[in-house]
Write a protein that holds these residues in place. Sequence first.
Motif, PDB file in Angstrom:
ATOM      1  N   TYR A   1     -13.155   0.941  -0.208  1.00 23.76           N
ATOM      2  CA  TYR A   1     -13.471   0.482   1.142  1.00 23.76           C
ATOM      3  C   TYR A   1     -14.643   1.259   1.728  1.00 23.76           C
ATOM      4  CZ  TYR A   1     -10.991   4.667   2.886  1.00 23.76           C
ATOM      5  OH  TYR A   1     -10.591   5.966   3.149  1.00 23.76           O
TER       6      TYR A   1
ATOM      7  N   VAL B   1       0.851  -1.193   0.000  1.00 24.50           N
ATOM      8  CA  VAL B   1       0.000   0.000   0.000  1.00 24.50           C
ATOM      9  C   VAL B   1       0.883   1.237   0.000  1.00 24.50           C
ATOM     10  CG1 VAL B   1      -1.724   1.314   1.292  1.00 24.50           C
ATOM     11  CG2 VAL B   1      -1.870  -1.188   1.192  1.00 24.50           C
TER      12      VAL B   1
ATOM     13  N   THR C   1      -2.138   0.800  -4.288  1.00 28.58           N
ATOM     14  CA  THR C   1      -0.969  -0.054  -4.071  1.00 28.58           C
ATOM     15  C   THR C   1       0.137   0.245  -5.068  1.00 28.58           C
ATOM     16  OG1 THR C   1      -1.750  -1.835  -5.514  1.00 28.58           O
ATOM     17  CG2 THR C   1      -2.445  -1.896  -3.197  1.00 28.58           C
TER      18      THR C   1
ATOM     19  N   ILE D   1      -3.646   6.271   0.581  1.00 28.53           N
ATOM     20  CA  ILE D   1      -5.078   6.122   0.804  1.00 28.53           C
ATOM     21  C   ILE D   1      -5.752   7.404   0.324  1.00 28.53           C
ATOM     22  CG2 ILE D   1      -6.914   5.719   2.484  1.00 28.53           C
ATOM     23  CD1 ILE D   1      -4.813   4.447   4.305  1.00 28.53           C
TER      24      ILE D   1
ATOM     25  N   VAL E   1      -7.878   2.514  -1.471  1.00 24.24           N
ATOM     26  CA  VAL E   1      -6.524   2.161  -1.071  1.00 24.24           C
ATOM     27  C   VAL E   1      -5.717   1.915  -2.339  1.00 24.24           C
ATOM     28  CG1 VAL E   1      -5.098   0.436   0.082  1.00 24.24           C
ATOM     29  CG2 VAL E   1      -7.255   1.163   1.123  1.00 24.24           C
TER      30      VAL E   1
ATOM     31  N   VAL F   1      -5.628  -0.019   9.109  1.00 17.85           N
ATOM     32  CA  VAL F   1      -4.211   0.151   8.793  1.00 17.85           C
ATOM     33  C   VAL F   1      -3.376  -0.321   9.976  1.00 17.85           C
ATOM     34  CG1 VAL F   1      -2.424   1.804   8.098  1.00 17.85           C
ATOM     35  CG2 VAL F   1      -4.792   2.150   7.365  1.00 17.85           C
TER      36      VAL F   1
ATOM     37  N   VAL G   1     -11.215   5.230   8.810  1.00 17.56           N
ATOM     38  CA  VAL G   1      -9.912   4.550   8.763  1.00 17.56           C
ATOM     39  C   VAL G   1      -9.497   4.252  10.199  1.00 17.56           C
ATOM     40  CG1 VAL G   1      -7.479   4.740   8.131  1.00 17.56           C
ATOM     41  CG2 VAL G   1      -9.237   5.655   6.610  1.00 17.56           C
TER      42      VAL G   1
ATOM     43  N   SER H   1      -6.178  -0.346  -7.189  1.00 22.81           N
ATOM     44  CA  SER H   1      -6.894   0.413  -6.164  1.00 22.81           C
ATOM     45  C   SER H   1      -8.047  -0.436  -5.636  1.00 22.81           C
ATOM     46  CB  SER H   1      -7.413   1.744  -6.715  1.00 22.81           C
ATOM     47  OG  SER H   1      -8.305   1.524  -7.793  1.00 22.81           O
TER      48      SER H   1
ATOM     49  N   CYS I   1     -11.545   0.994   6.482  1.00 24.76           N
ATOM     50  CA  CYS I   1     -10.169   0.595   6.187  1.00 24.76           C
ATOM     51  C   CYS I   1      -9.405   0.460   7.502  1.00 24.76           C
ATOM     52  CB  CYS I   1      -9.507   1.640   5.293  1.00 24.76           C
ATOM     53  SG  CYS I   1      -7.752   1.328   4.951  1.00 24.76           S
TER      54      CYS I   1
END
Length: 379
Positions: A74, A54, A66, A57, A64, A79, A267, A71, A77
């Motif tokens: 979400y 990742v 990468t 965000i 998200v 973390v 998040v 992508s 999310c």
Amino acid sequence: LDSLLDITLIEKNAIYTTCYMSNEVLIGERTLESLQFNYDALKKQGINVVIDEVTAINYDSQLVITKSGSSYPYDRCVVSPGVDFHYERIAGYSEAAIESVPHAWKAGPQTTLLRYQLQAMPNGGTVVVAAPPNPYRCPPAPYERASQIAYYLKQHKPNSKVIVLDPKPSFTKQALFEQAWTELYGYKTNNALLEWHSGEQASGVVAVDVASKTVTTEFGDQIQAAVLNIIPPQKAGKLAFDADLVDSTGWCPVNKLTFESTRHAKVHVIGDACMADSLPKSGFAANSEAKVCAAAIYALLKGQEVESPAFSNGCYSLVGKDYAISVVGVYRLSDDGKIVEGIAGSGGNSSLTATAQDRLFDASYAYSWYNNFTKDVFQ
């Protein structure tokens, strides 16, 4: 799993290597491979496992992003970025320097490197372990590491010693560690295999000469090592900074009821990177946080009330052959919902009056703890 939930796990490494028990790798009591786990069991439970990194965000789009360019949308999310290091706070040290002066605070190649250095050092050499200031990953780990190195030296290089240089005046389970060091390694005698120099003596490492493996303490003392293990000051992992999840402390503030970030809605941050008050930065505590967070997210997605959580932490430290010490803590969210606090009368440490048989039992419990914990996480 609830059939209505679509869960994706994005993980940089296909194989996870546990930091816990890695000190046994350093002294040849365990292989690195014995600490490694994959995510096959999670896949069988219907979790979409993606091996990718990742990088960002997007909070506006709830995506998200990468490294591969993919992508993932979400609704919620989670973390868990772990820790990173303040190399710059020790003059002369850097990320490049860890190839010769390892920290070995993330199990893997660094662990193997430090193991090789211990094997290659001459009998009569000095091992220096520079402990970090609070807060950092796994509070008892530097002292368990020093203990296990002393155990290794006692067997293979008895004219050597390990010195812990510590910026702190005290540390977790200190009385138990010092009791073990006295019984096993001649602590505070002229022939001690292990020495601990405390923060009260201005013993924290402020500079290092990587080429000569010489450290300078706050007091100005210089000590040269045959093997030098610098464990730097710590902060939240890189992703936490890239994703704007940290505050001025270098850690991630969260709502302790749900572990939702106070900086970005929807998040959640769990594990070593978040600020969880009395809960230590340990693998067991992170696992407890993960379960609380998962339950909270499920309730939020269902429009249900989030129940006030409780947490637990358990930690075993192997300090010698058939000799371990432990600590257990139980925690709750305070009545005002602001902090995680220890529950009075709960938990505690191993007894200072424990017998050799008790220490042996704790050692056997340590291995059972590891097996059960990793089964809970990975299977």
